[in-house]
Design a protein around this motif. Structure first.
Motif, PDB file in Angstrom:
ATOM      1  N   LEU A 158       0.818  -1.210   0.000  1.00  0.00           N
ATOM      2  CA  LEU A 158       0.000   0.000   0.000  1.00  0.00           C
ATOM      3  C   LEU A 158       0.853   1.262   0.000  1.00  0.00           C
ATOM      4  O   LEU A 158       0.431   2.287  -0.514  1.00  0.00           O
ATOM      5  N   ASP A 159       2.048   1.209   0.587  1.00  0.00           N
ATOM      6  CA  ASP A 159       2.997   2.328   0.535  1.00  0.00           C
ATOM      7  C   ASP A 159       4.237   1.981   1.343  1.00  0.00           C
ATOM      8  O   ASP A 159       4.230   1.061   2.153  1.00  0.00           O
ATOM      9  N   GLY A 160       5.313   2.742   1.130  1.00  0.00           N
ATOM     10  CA  GLY A 160       6.540   2.574   1.888  1.00  0.00           C
ATOM     11  C   GLY A 160       7.342   1.359   1.456  1.00  0.00           C
ATOM     12  O   GLY A 160       7.186   0.844   0.354  1.00  0.00           O
ATOM     13  N   GLY A 161       8.230   0.935   2.343  1.00  0.00           N
ATOM     14  CA  GLY A 161       9.079  -0.222   2.060  1.00  0.00           C
ATOM     15  C   GLY A 161      10.198   0.108   1.101  1.00  0.00           C
ATOM     16  O   GLY A 161      10.612   1.262   0.958  1.00  0.00           O
ATOM     17  N   ASP A 162      10.688  -0.897   0.407  1.00  0.00           N
ATOM     18  CA  ASP A 162      11.819  -0.736  -0.507  1.00  0.00           C
ATOM     19  C   ASP A 162      11.527   0.244  -1.636  1.00  0.00           C
ATOM     20  O   ASP A 162      12.431   0.900  -2.152  1.00  0.00           O
ATOM     21  N   ALA A 163      10.265   0.361  -2.030  1.00  0.00           N
ATOM     22  CA  ALA A 163       9.897   1.264  -3.128  1.00  0.00           C
ATOM     23  C   ALA A 163       9.798   2.720  -2.676  1.00  0.00           C
ATOM     24  O   ALA A 163       9.624   3.614  -3.498  1.00  0.00           O
ATOM     25  N   GLY A 164       9.922   2.971  -1.382  1.00  0.00           N
ATOM     26  CA  GLY A 164       9.820   4.336  -0.869  1.00  0.00           C
ATOM     27  C   GLY A 164       8.371   4.766  -0.693  1.00  0.00           C
ATOM     28  O   GLY A 164       7.439   4.011  -0.940  1.00  0.00           O
ATOM     29  N   TRP A 165       8.205   5.992  -0.266  1.00  0.00           N
ATOM     30  CA  TRP A 165       6.904   6.570   0.040  1.00  0.00           C
ATOM     31  C   TRP A 165       6.370   7.383  -1.110  1.00  0.00           C
ATOM     32  O   TRP A 165       7.122   8.065  -1.791  1.00  0.00           O
TER      33      TRP A 165
ATOM     34  N   ARG B  15      -2.299  10.656   6.989  1.00  0.00           N
ATOM     35  CA  ARG B  15      -3.300   9.937   6.209  1.00  0.00           C
ATOM     36  C   ARG B  15      -3.036  10.049   4.728  1.00  0.00           C
ATOM     37  O   ARG B  15      -2.388  10.979   4.277  1.00  0.00           O
ATOM     38  N   LYS B  16      -3.553   9.064   4.022  1.00  0.00           N
ATOM     39  CA  LYS B  16      -3.369   8.986   2.577  1.00  0.00           C
ATOM     40  C   LYS B  16      -4.663   8.486   1.942  1.00  0.00           C
ATOM     41  O   LYS B  16      -5.204   7.457   2.345  1.00  0.00           O
ATOM     42  N   SER B  17      -5.150   9.201   0.930  1.00  0.00           N
ATOM     43  CA  SER B  17      -6.287   8.758   0.130  1.00  0.00           C
ATOM     44  C   SER B  17      -5.755   8.130  -1.158  1.00  0.00           C
ATOM     45  O   SER B  17      -4.686   8.499  -1.636  1.00  0.00           O
ATOM     46  N   PHE B  18      -6.498   7.190  -1.732  1.00  0.00           N
ATOM     47  CA  PHE B  18      -6.072   6.517  -2.962  1.00  0.00           C
ATOM     48  C   PHE B  18      -7.298   5.953  -3.673  1.00  0.00           C
ATOM     49  O   PHE B  18      -8.399   5.912  -3.095  1.00  0.00           O
TER      50      PHE B  18
ATOM     51  N   THR C 175       5.257  10.395  -1.456  1.00  0.00           N
ATOM     52  CA  THR C 175       5.337  11.561  -0.568  1.00  0.00           C
ATOM     53  C   THR C 175       4.244  12.603  -0.805  1.00  0.00           C
ATOM     54  O   THR C 175       3.813  13.259   0.121  1.00  0.00           O
ATOM     55  N   GLY C 176       3.781  12.742  -2.021  1.00  0.00           N
ATOM     56  CA  GLY C 176       2.754  13.735  -2.310  1.00  0.00           C
ATOM     57  C   GLY C 176       1.367  13.325  -1.864  1.00  0.00           C
ATOM     58  O   GLY C 176       0.453  14.145  -1.817  1.00  0.00           O
ATOM     59  N   ALA C 177       1.184  12.055  -1.492  1.00  0.00           N
ATOM     60  CA  ALA C 177      -0.150  11.560  -1.141  1.00  0.00           C
ATOM     61  C   ALA C 177      -0.457  11.675   0.352  1.00  0.00           C
ATOM     62  O   ALA C 177      -1.607  11.617   0.745  1.00  0.00           O
ATOM     63  N   TRP C 178       0.555  11.825   1.196  1.00  0.00           N
ATOM     64  CA  TRP C 178       0.351  11.845   2.646  1.00  0.00           C
ATOM     65  C   TRP C 178       0.156  13.256   3.153  1.00  0.00           C
ATOM     66  O   TRP C 178       0.770  14.201   2.669  1.00  0.00           O
ATOM     67  N   ARG C 179      -0.690  13.388   4.176  1.00  0.00           N
ATOM     68  CA  ARG C 179      -0.935  14.674   4.824  1.00  0.00           C
ATOM     69  C   ARG C 179      -1.097  14.457   6.331  1.00  0.00           C
ATOM     70  O   ARG C 179      -1.384  13.351   6.777  1.00  0.00           O
ATOM     71  N   THR C 180      -0.928  15.527   7.079  1.00  0.00           N
ATOM     72  CA  THR C 180      -1.075  15.484   8.528  1.00  0.00           C
ATOM     73  C   THR C 180      -2.436  16.039   8.917  1.00  0.00           C
ATOM     74  O   THR C 180      -2.908  17.005   8.325  1.00  0.00           O
ATOM     75  N   GLN C 181      -3.059  15.424   9.913  1.00  0.00           N
ATOM     76  CA  GLN C 181      -4.270  15.982  10.512  1.00  0.00           C
ATOM     77  C   GLN C 181      -4.157  15.838  12.019  1.00  0.00           C
ATOM     78  O   GLN C 181      -3.842  14.765  12.519  1.00  0.00           O
ATOM     79  N   VAL C 182      -4.402  16.937  12.726  1.00  0.00           N
ATOM     80  CA  VAL C 182      -4.312  16.934  14.185  1.00  0.00           C
ATOM     81  C   VAL C 182      -5.676  17.262  14.782  1.00  0.00           C
ATOM     82  O   VAL C 182      -6.631  17.557  14.070  1.00  0.00           O
ATOM     83  N   ASP C 183      -5.738  17.230  16.110  1.00  0.00           N
ATOM     84  CA  ASP C 183      -7.003  17.408  16.805  1.00  0.00           C
ATOM     85  C   ASP C 183      -7.543  18.834  16.799  1.00  0.00           C
ATOM     86  O   ASP C 183      -8.591  19.099  17.387  1.00  0.00           O
TER      87      ASP C 183
END
Length: 196
Positions: A41-48, A95-98, A50-58
């Motif tokens: 789904l993401d990460g690992g040897d293929a890397g992240w 979080r990441k949407s796909f 990076t443009g798909a992830w975002r931060t959300q806080v409380d």
């Protein structure tokens, strides 16, 4: 999923603020229940992605927690740092949407973690608790989570794995409110979140 996390935790139970730094070398792998191949789904040897992830806080709930996301070592590591303030919402997430994927042929998620702190008998700290959450295209705004903790090990940098069966994603919630009769549609998963 491959994950590295670090945290500095104040003593319990008087916890009001948790400072956490998370280095995620996260490879999200879905384990097949039959003849299907693993699904990354993401990460690992293929890397992240990076443009798909975002931060959300409380802050969306009036809280004051913080979170900052960056990628290190040629996008092999996701670095997530911040403070969790328990007066208010008390969470920080990435979080990441796909495009929707069908996870029904799979048995669960393997989380591969690299430990960043070692067990110290003279300074016992609770492990950092996280949860991985999925969303589907059917249950609008409801996420389904499976909780886990970074295992305690004797050495820093030890690789460990945690298996999260698909049926463990049974805690449906929306904006902090639990849904007792909701069920995720694993045939149309379209978002994943990692919460501290």
């Amino acid at each position: 999923m491959t994950m590295m996390m670090t945290t500095a935790q104040p003593p319990f139970p008087a916890l009001r603020r948790l400072s956490a730094a998370a280095l995620l070398s996260l490879s999200l792998l879905v384990v097949p229940s039959s003849v299907h191949a693993d699904l990354r789904l993401d990460g690992g040897d293929a890397g992240w992605d990076t443009g798909a992830w975002r931060t959300q806080v409380d802050g969306v709930m009036g809280g004051q927690s913080s979170g900052s996301l960056s990628f290190l070592q040629s996008n092999e590591i996701m670095s997530f740092t911040g403070d969790i303030v328990l007066d208010g919402g008390g969470f920080s997430s990435v979080r990441k949407s796909f495009d929707a994927v069908d996870l029904t042929p799979y048995a669960g998620i393997v989380v591969q973690l690299e430990t960043t702190s070692a067990f110290d008998v003279d300074d016992i700290q609770p492990p950092l608790g996280l949860h991985l959450q999925f969303h589907d295209t059917v249950s609008r705004y409801i996420g389904y989570a499976s909780a886990f903790a970074i295992p305690v090990t004797s050495t820093v940098g030890q690789e460990v794995s945690v298996f999260l069966p698909l049926n463990s994603f049974d805690r449906g919630s929306r904006s902090g409110w639990q849904c007792s009769d909701c069920r995720i549609d694993f045939s149309s998963v379209n978002e994943m979140d990692i919460y501290v």
